[in-house]
Scaffold this motif. Structure first.
Motif, PDB file in Angstrom:
ATOM      1  N   THR A 227      14.443  15.192  -2.672  1.00  0.00           N
ATOM      2  CA  THR A 227      14.191  15.318  -4.487  1.00  0.00           C
ATOM      3  C   THR A 227      15.828  14.947  -4.613  1.00  0.00           C
ATOM      4  O   THR A 227      16.874  15.843  -4.184  1.00  0.00           O
ATOM      5  N   HIS A 228      16.009  14.088  -5.819  1.00  0.00           N
ATOM      6  CA  HIS A 228      17.946  14.429  -6.296  1.00  0.00           C
ATOM      7  C   HIS A 228      17.591  14.678  -7.635  1.00  0.00           C
ATOM      8  O   HIS A 228      16.796  14.568  -9.004  1.00  0.00           O
TER       9      HIS A 228
ATOM     10  N   ILE B 233      10.690  15.916 -10.867  1.00  0.00           N
ATOM     11  CA  ILE B 233      10.062  14.889 -10.223  1.00  0.00           C
ATOM     12  C   ILE B 233       9.094  15.730  -8.979  1.00  0.00           C
ATOM     13  O   ILE B 233       9.365  15.700  -7.852  1.00  0.00           O
ATOM     14  N   SER B 234       7.993  14.901  -9.440  1.00  0.00           N
ATOM     15  CA  SER B 234       6.849  15.066  -8.362  1.00  0.00           C
ATOM     16  C   SER B 234       5.824  14.003  -8.376  1.00  0.00           C
ATOM     17  O   SER B 234       6.044  12.987  -9.006  1.00  0.00           O
ATOM     18  N   ARG B 235       5.574  13.483  -7.179  1.00  0.00           N
ATOM     19  CA  ARG B 235       4.126  12.287  -6.922  1.00  0.00           C
ATOM     20  C   ARG B 235       3.657  12.715  -6.848  1.00  0.00           C
ATOM     21  O   ARG B 235       2.975  14.500  -5.795  1.00  0.00           O
TER      22      ARG B 235
ATOM     23  N   PHE C 193       1.384  -1.335  -0.503  1.00  0.00           N
ATOM     24  CA  PHE C 193       0.089   0.160   0.046  1.00  0.00           C
ATOM     25  C   PHE C 193       1.128   1.518  -0.456  1.00  0.00           C
ATOM     26  O   PHE C 193       0.737   2.143  -0.289  1.00  0.00           O
ATOM     27  N   SER C 194       2.068   1.456   0.710  1.00  0.00           N
ATOM     28  CA  SER C 194       2.901   2.752   0.518  1.00  0.00           C
ATOM     29  C   SER C 194       3.063   3.215  -0.492  1.00  0.00           C
ATOM     30  O   SER C 194       3.973   1.499  -0.862  1.00  0.00           O
ATOM     31  N   PRO C 195       3.723   3.499  -0.885  1.00  0.00           N
ATOM     32  CA  PRO C 195       4.545   4.352  -1.593  1.00  0.00           C
ATOM     33  C   PRO C 195       5.518   3.968  -2.036  1.00  0.00           C
ATOM     34  O   PRO C 195       6.640   4.543  -0.891  1.00  0.00           O
ATOM     35  N   TYR C 196       5.847   4.228  -3.110  1.00  0.00           N
ATOM     36  CA  TYR C 196       7.781   3.415  -2.909  1.00  0.00           C
ATOM     37  C   TYR C 196       8.848   4.437  -3.557  1.00  0.00           C
ATOM     38  O   TYR C 196       8.584   5.078  -4.174  1.00  0.00           O
ATOM     39  N   PRO C 197      10.476   4.616  -3.449  1.00  0.00           N
ATOM     40  CA  PRO C 197      10.360   5.379  -3.470  1.00  0.00           C
ATOM     41  C   PRO C 197      10.978   5.704  -4.878  1.00  0.00           C
ATOM     42  O   PRO C 197      11.024   4.518  -4.946  1.00  0.00           O
TER      43      PRO C 197
ATOM     44  N   GLU D 172      21.337   6.135 -17.289  1.00  0.00           N
ATOM     45  CA  GLU D 172      21.667   6.978 -16.266  1.00  0.00           C
ATOM     46  C   GLU D 172      20.850   7.700 -16.319  1.00  0.00           C
ATOM     47  O   GLU D 172      19.585   7.974 -16.133  1.00  0.00           O
ATOM     48  N   PHE D 173      21.424   8.934 -14.514  1.00  0.00           N
ATOM     49  CA  PHE D 173      19.798   7.990 -13.596  1.00  0.00           C
ATOM     50  C   PHE D 173      19.569  10.389 -14.135  1.00  0.00           C
ATOM     51  O   PHE D 173      20.582  11.300 -14.846  1.00  0.00           O
ATOM     52  N   VAL D 174      18.674  10.155 -13.799  1.00  0.00           N
ATOM     53  CA  VAL D 174      18.525  11.375 -14.284  1.00  0.00           C
ATOM     54  C   VAL D 174      17.172  12.401 -12.571  1.00  0.00           C
ATOM     55  O   VAL D 174      17.952  13.625 -12.634  1.00  0.00           O
ATOM     56  N   ALA D 175      17.266  11.617 -12.229  1.00  0.00           N
ATOM     57  CA  ALA D 175      16.280  12.708 -10.858  1.00  0.00           C
ATOM     58  C   ALA D 175      15.794  11.022 -10.414  1.00  0.00           C
ATOM     59  O   ALA D 175      14.984  10.358 -10.321  1.00  0.00           O
ATOM     60  N   SER D 176      15.018  11.694  -8.961  1.00  0.00           N
ATOM     61  CA  SER D 176      14.963  10.439  -8.006  1.00  0.00           C
ATOM     62  C   SER D 176      13.683  11.225  -6.584  1.00  0.00           C
ATOM     63  O   SER D 176      14.070  12.769  -6.573  1.00  0.00           O
ATOM     64  N   THR D 177      12.808  10.955  -6.247  1.00  0.00           N
ATOM     65  CA  THR D 177      12.025  10.960  -4.821  1.00  0.00           C
ATOM     66  C   THR D 177      11.865  10.122  -3.768  1.00  0.00           C
ATOM     67  O   THR D 177      12.097   8.629  -4.323  1.00  0.00           O
ATOM     68  N   THR D 178      11.856  10.486  -2.818  1.00  0.00           N
ATOM     69  CA  THR D 178      11.165   9.763  -1.548  1.00  0.00           C
ATOM     70  C   THR D 178       9.800   9.063  -1.772  1.00  0.00           C
ATOM     71  O   THR D 178       9.384  10.090  -2.015  1.00  0.00           O
TER      72      THR D 178
END
Length: 121
Positions: free
Chosen positions: A58-59, A70-72, A29-33, A46-52
């Motif tokens: 965010t990175h 990046i957003s969610r 149920f919980s969202p994933y990073p 290659e890495f672009v962006a990430s979010t917790t």
């Protein structure tokens, strides 16, 4: 098992914008990073962006910082990548990945099928 489906790719002129979406289903149920990666022909992924997990942190890769965001939308299990001021060198297949926030593809457990972004000069 988590399934990820990307959408929103396409052809855009340099200087334009696109918004990619990543829809997640299955899993807990919980969202994933979650992260976004890209791979151009003949190049490594290659890495672009990430979010917790809840979007508090965010990175970004240096090459996209200040242009990509990046957003969610947690309630709908969506992660977005807003891409502004696109450049021809941003042309690649963009992948959504879940399970971590690192810049290493091997740290992510789940991957989408990718969506093509092509930026014309």
């Amino acid at each position: 098992q988590v399934q990820l489906v990307e959408s929103g790719g396409g052809l855009v002129q340099a200087g334009g914008s696109l918004r990619l979406s990543c829809a997640a289903s299955g899993g807990t149920f919980s969202p994933y990073p979650t992260g976004w990666f890209r791979q151009a022909p003949g190049k490594e992924r290659e890495f672009v962006a990430s979010t917790t997990r809840y979007g508090a942190d965010t990175h970004y890769a240096a090459s996209v910082e200040g242009r990509f965001y990046i957003s969610r939308y947690i309630a709908k299990n969506l992660v977005y990548l807003q891409m502004n001021n696109l450049k021809p060198e941003d042309t690649a297949v963009y992948y959504c990945a879940a399970g971590d926030t690192s810049n290493e593809p091997r740290d992510y457990a789940y991957w989408g099928q990718g969506t093509q972004v092509t930026v014309s000069s």
